[in-house]
Write a protein that holds these residues in place. Structure first.
Motif: not given
Ligand code: F0G
Length: 461
Positions: A51, A53-54, A261, A326, A347-348, A382, A408-411
């Protein structure tokens, strides 16, 4: 059983899978120490759920992969360029396209073409690469986002909005001629993926028209922003994401875009503008930094995949599932009482490290420490978005101390399942239960630019 509440699922099925390596906590302890407690320096194969980055991490569709075989790898005038140009004109409405290798390539070109030394560049919160290019071109970034954006607990539905009062103060102080353009990010990454309302874009257009100032979008996550407008703004519930995206672009003069993205590709980006003179300057500049103006650092096949990805990104069902996943993770964390940025963005999920680890002072890097701890717990990677990302003040040399100290937990898009979301949530909860034991960090190596990518840390005793 009542069927009043029905489940929904993703509008796709999985055709190919990538197997992951499973690691033990002891292996992860060793890996994060070797990585200087910086998740950017971990090896991807040591990560279970990534996670970070997206960006560039989406799963492409079969149509996109099929398109990769249609790459016209000509140096000049590739047919994939013309397909991409058509997609940009159709879905975003901009006249001229300058392809770049990714978003920051477009930021460099735009900044060099439009910013003069000593200019002010107002923006709705900074983004790391965007601000750096503005500064390298001689400009000074000025934050004009509404105050609510800096408050992780404010429930304002459009925390990305530009504060026209703040903008007006800058215009009065410096004069409109000193303002290169207003840079509007949709959504605002560092505020937690927070959207800008259509009303705000309309008002900004009226204001800037009056003063002869251009508005340039950072439209990297525009389809996600459009989804929030559809869900939250009066008058847009029945409009399609595609129609909302096009209307948003219509209130601006151009945009930079990271295709990595929204557009569901692993690499690519562009600058798009309506003004012919800016286009000509930019398309001349692109040949210096990126490549010829009909490929700008992308292979033909990459432009083909991006054109298809743009079309897929504005489909309503896609966006419902993308943001829906998300929100699912966000709800699960909220239910467990985890401090996160609200409302949940596109996005997260952004963990509020100040509230998560109140015993760690900001200059001991609480968000950096939390990201490292989460990795050790479960192999979830993350990213810090706090004091390390904010960097240093050019004049004083001191850290910037941002109000938001976040993890940030980016999905990534179309990559992980609901079961992965459950594993992530349980891991965050486990770390939260043991939060008293988490220690702060000391920075032992600091690179000059964008330090968060390569800085190294040691654990404080
Ligand atoms: N603008 C925004 C809002 C971004 O989030 C990014 C990248 C860029 C511009 C630059 O685009 O990476 O293609 O050069 N964000 C990534 C992230 C790196 O992880 O949020 P790029």
């Amino acid at each position: 059983m009542s069927l009043s509440k029905r489940s929904w699922a993703e509008p796709f099925k999985i055709k190919m899978v990538e197997l992951l390596k499973m690691t033990t906590p002891a292996q992860r302890q060793k890996a994060i120490k070797e990585a200087g407690y910086n998740t950017f320096l971990l090896k991807s194969e040591d990560v279970y759920i990534d996670l970070l980055t997206d960006s560039g991490t989406s799963a492409m569709s079969d149509q996109q992969w099929a398109g990769m075989m249609l790459g016209d790898e000509a140096y000049a005038g590739s047919k994939n360029f013309y397909k991409l140009e058509k997609a940009v004109q159709k879905y975003y409405g901009y006249k001229y396209l300058i392809p770049t290798h990714q978003g920051r390539g477009a930021e460099n070109i735009l900044s060099q073409v439009m910013i003069k030394k000593g200019d002010i560049v107002p923006g709705n919160m900074y983004f790391t690469t965007t601000r750096l290019h503005q500064e390298l071109a001689g400009g000074t970034f000025a934050d004009v986002i509404i105050d609510e954006a800096h408050d992780s607990e404010s429930l304002h539905p459009f925390k990305g909005n530009v504060d026209l009062g703040k903008l007006d103060k800058l215009v009065k102080k410096y004069g409109a001629k000193k303002i290169s353009y207003v840079c509007v990010a949709v959504t605002v990454n560092l505020a937690g993926g927070q959207p800008v309302s259509m009303q705000n874009l309309k008002e900004l257009r009226q204001y800037t028209n009056k003063h002869g100032i251009k508005v340039m979008l950072d439209m990297t996550r525009i389809a996600e922003n459009a989804y929030f407008i559809q869900q939250r703004e009066k008058g847009y519930a029945k409009k399609s994401i595609a129609a909302i995206v096009k209307e948003m672009c219509g209130y601006t003069d151009g945009a930079t875009f990271s295709g990595k993205k929204d557009a569901l590709v692993n690499i690519g980006g562009f600058l798009a503008v309506n003004d012919k003179d800016i286009y000509e300057d930019a398309s001349n500049m692109v040949v210096v930094y990126e490549g010829l103006h009909t490929y700008g650092g992308m292979a033909g096949r990459d432009m083909e995949a991006m054109a298809t990805g743009i079309e897929e990104s504005v489909q309503d069902e896609h966006m419902k599932a993308r943001v829906g996943q998300v929100l699912y993770l966000g709800d699960s964390l909220l239910e467990a009482g985890i401090p996160i940025v609200l409302p949940v963005g596109g996005h997260g999920i952004f963990l509020d490290a100040k509230r998560f680890l109140p015993h760690i002072k900001q200059d001991q890097f609480p968000a950096q420490a939390l990201a490292a701890e989460l990795y050790v717990d479960s192999g979830v990677r993350a990213m810090e978005r706090g004091i390390v990302s904010a960097g240093r003040n050019k004049k004083t040399g001191d850290h910037y101390y941002p109000k938001l100290e976040l993890v940030r937990l980016t999905i990534p898009r179309r990559v992980y399942t609901q079961a992965h979301m459950d594993v992530i949530s349980e891991s965050v909860q486990h770390v939260y239960e043991h939060r008293d034991k988490v220690k702060g960090l000391k920075m032992v190596y600091e690179p000059k630019y964008l330090r968060f990518f390569q800085a190294r840390f040691e654990k404080l005793k």
